[in-house]
Design an enzyme around this catalytic site. Structure first.
Site, PDB file in Angstrom:
ATOM      1  CG  ASN A 299      -1.726   1.253   1.364  1.00 59.86           C
ATOM      2  OD1 ASN A 299      -1.856   2.000   0.396  1.00 59.86           O
ATOM      3  ND2 ASN A 299      -2.275   1.496   2.550  1.00 59.86           N
ATOM      4  CD1 TRP A 300       3.969   1.199  -2.562  1.00 61.71           C
ATOM      5  CD2 TRP A 300       3.754   2.004  -4.643  1.00 61.71           C
ATOM      6  NE1 TRP A 300       4.786   0.467  -3.379  1.00 61.71           N
ATOM      7  CE2 TRP A 300       4.674   0.940  -4.658  1.00 61.71           C
ATOM      8  CE3 TRP A 300       3.457   2.667  -5.834  1.00 61.71           C
ATOM      9  CZ2 TRP A 300       5.303   0.513  -5.828  1.00 61.71           C
ATOM     10  CZ3 TRP A 300       4.077   2.253  -6.998  1.00 61.71           C
ATOM     11  CH2 TRP A 300       4.998   1.186  -6.999  1.00 61.71           C
ATOM     12  CE  LYS A 301       0.128   3.735   4.627  1.00 60.61           C
ATOM     13  NZ  LYS A 301      -0.062   3.941   6.038  1.00 60.61           N
TER      14      LYS A 301
ATOM     15  CG  HIS B  62      -5.961   2.065   5.053  1.00 62.93           C
ATOM     16  ND1 HIS B  62      -5.545   3.023   5.952  1.00 62.93           N
ATOM     17  CD2 HIS B  62      -4.913   1.218   4.887  1.00 62.93           C
ATOM     18  CE1 HIS B  62      -4.294   2.763   6.313  1.00 62.93           C
ATOM     19  NE2 HIS B  62      -3.893   1.670   5.682  1.00 62.93           N
TER      20      HIS B  62
ATOM     21  CD  GLU C  30      -3.083   5.788   6.499  1.00 67.14           C
ATOM     22  OE1 GLU C  30      -3.064   5.791   5.255  1.00 67.14           O
ATOM     23  OE2 GLU C  30      -2.134   5.364   7.190  1.00 67.14           O
TER      24      GLU C  30
ATOM     25  CD  GLU D  30      -3.695  -2.332   7.528  1.00 63.06           C
ATOM     26  OE1 GLU D  30      -2.553  -2.549   7.135  1.00 63.06           O
ATOM     27  OE2 GLU D  30      -4.334  -1.317   7.217  1.00 63.06           O
TER      28      GLU D  30
ATOM     29  N   GLY E 139       2.057   2.628  10.666  1.00 65.80           N
ATOM     30  CA  GLY E 139       2.999   3.732  10.496  1.00 65.80           C
ATOM     31  C   GLY E 139       3.701   4.153  11.780  1.00 65.80           C
TER      32      GLY E 139
ATOM     33  CB  SER F 190       4.952  -1.268  12.298  1.00 61.05           C
ATOM     34  OG  SER F 190       4.488   0.057  12.473  1.00 61.05           O
TER      35      SER F 190
ATOM     36  N   GLY G 135       2.785  -0.910   4.382  1.00 62.18           N
ATOM     37  CA  GLY G 135       2.807   0.500   3.985  1.00 62.18           C
ATOM     38  C   GLY G 135       4.230   0.991   3.812  1.00 62.18           C
TER      39      GLY G 135
HETATM   40  C1  PEP Z   1      -0.926   0.398   6.051  1.00 61.86           C
HETATM   41  O1  PEP Z   1      -1.007   1.568   5.719  1.00 61.86           O
HETATM   42  O2  PEP Z   1      -1.801  -0.389   5.702  1.00 61.86           O
HETATM   43  C2  PEP Z   1       0.213  -0.014   6.859  1.00 61.86           C
HETATM   44  C3  PEP Z   1       0.193  -1.206   7.378  1.00 61.86           C
HETATM   45  O3  PEP Z   1       1.239   0.897   7.023  1.00 61.86           O
HETATM   46  P1  PEP Z   1       2.647   0.604   7.744  1.00 61.86           P
HETATM   47  O4  PEP Z   1       3.207  -0.651   7.160  1.00 61.86           O
HETATM   48  O5  PEP Z   1       3.482   1.808   7.437  1.00 61.86           O
HETATM   49  O6  PEP Z   1       2.372   0.460   9.210  1.00 61.86           O
END
Ligand code: PEP
Length: 269
Positions: free
Chosen positions: A25-27, A115, A117, A187, A193, A233, A254
């Site tokens: 997931n590049w956001k 998600h 976010e 998640e 993050g 993470s 992410g």
């Molecule tokens: C995500 O945005 O789905 C995610 C898991 O981010 P990160 O790996 O940076 O925690």
């Protein structure tokens, strides 16, 4: 028909019978030129055998989808294309939005839905998530449905209740043949993050809770086919701890997925 790339050489996990899925997931990162470069680097970093154990989906920003579709097709790369979101209506006066049929036309296989976010910054409710799940299936793609508890909810012992409610609301209307095709990403919001991942046993417990919702709605046969990812993470050092869990079939990554070399090491872990 489903568009997942379960190509001939992709093998299911012999322990579970399920296909593993690791997703980037590049956001809101990487413009289309950077996206092409990152995908080429990822392809160079992977060995043919890496694709045998897990399907890999890349979820770039919308503006990168067409160039990546062309790159993947022309270089016969074995990546599945994914999106990070879609609107629930097929078309109409929804300025700034992108619909599921538009994504499907670009050979998108997976769409991330709900998600945290999007729930937090764009006020997506459980009802909106449900409508998006329906829209994604209507366009013959597969939703990756994100669920997870906040830090405060965990502290109050409400993790299980929150997961059950989010999953039930997102999938309970589905026919069993669609329910079994769902991918759910557990998640924990506090792990996204933050650099602090969940403990492996907590990820397993979250995955069991999610699978139990499917079991109570449609029985064991359907529940045993649902793929569950862990996200929050994940990095090359902790990835293997999650991939060994009985009920975790993949990862949603992410930050660490923005660096092709570190994402390749996660896949190889
Ligand atoms: C995500 O945005 O789905 C995610 C898991 O981010 P990160 O790996 O940076 O925690």
């Amino acid at each position: 028909m489903a568009k997942e790339k379960h190509d001939m050489e992709l093998r299911p996990n012999p322990r579970t019978g399920r296909y593993r899925l690791i997703s980037a997931n590049w956001k809101m990162n990487l413009n289309h030129l950077e996206a092409i470069q990152a995908t080429q680097k990822l392809s160079f970093a992977l060995r043919p055998a890496d694709y045998s154990y897990t399907e890999i989906s890349i979820h770039p920003p919308f503006t990168d989808l067409r160039p990546l579709q062309l790159l993947i097709d022309s270089d016969r790369m074995r990546f599945s294309l994914g999106a990070q979101n879609c609107h629930f209506e097929p078309n109409g006066a929804y300025t700034g939005e992108v619909s599921a049929p538009m994504l499907s036309r670009l050979n998108v296989s997976y769409v991330i839905v709900g998600h945290s976010e999007r729930r937090q910054y764009f006020f997506e409710t459980d009802e909106v998530v449900r409508a998006k799940v329906e829209a994604v299936f209507r366009s013959q793609m597969t939703p990756i449905i994100c669920v997870g508890e906040s830090f405060d909810e965990r502290q109050r012992g409400e993790t299980e209740t929150k997961l059950r409610a989010q999953v039930d609301s997102a999938v309970s209307f589905l026919a069993p043949e669609l329910a079994e095709r769902c991918v759910v990403a557990y998640e924990p919001i506090w792990a996204i993050g933050s650099g602090v991942s969940a403990k492996a046993e907590d990820a397993q417990q979250g995955a069991v809770t999610i699978r139990t919702v499917f079991e109570s709605l449609w029985g064991k046969a359907v529940a045993s086919k649902v793929r569950i990812q862990y996200g929050g993470s994940v990095n090359p050092t902790n990835a293997a701890d999650f991939m060994q869990l009985d009920d975790v079939d993949g990862l949603l990554v992410g930050t660490a997925a923005l660096d092709p070399e570190s994402f390749a090491r996660i896949i190889q872990a």
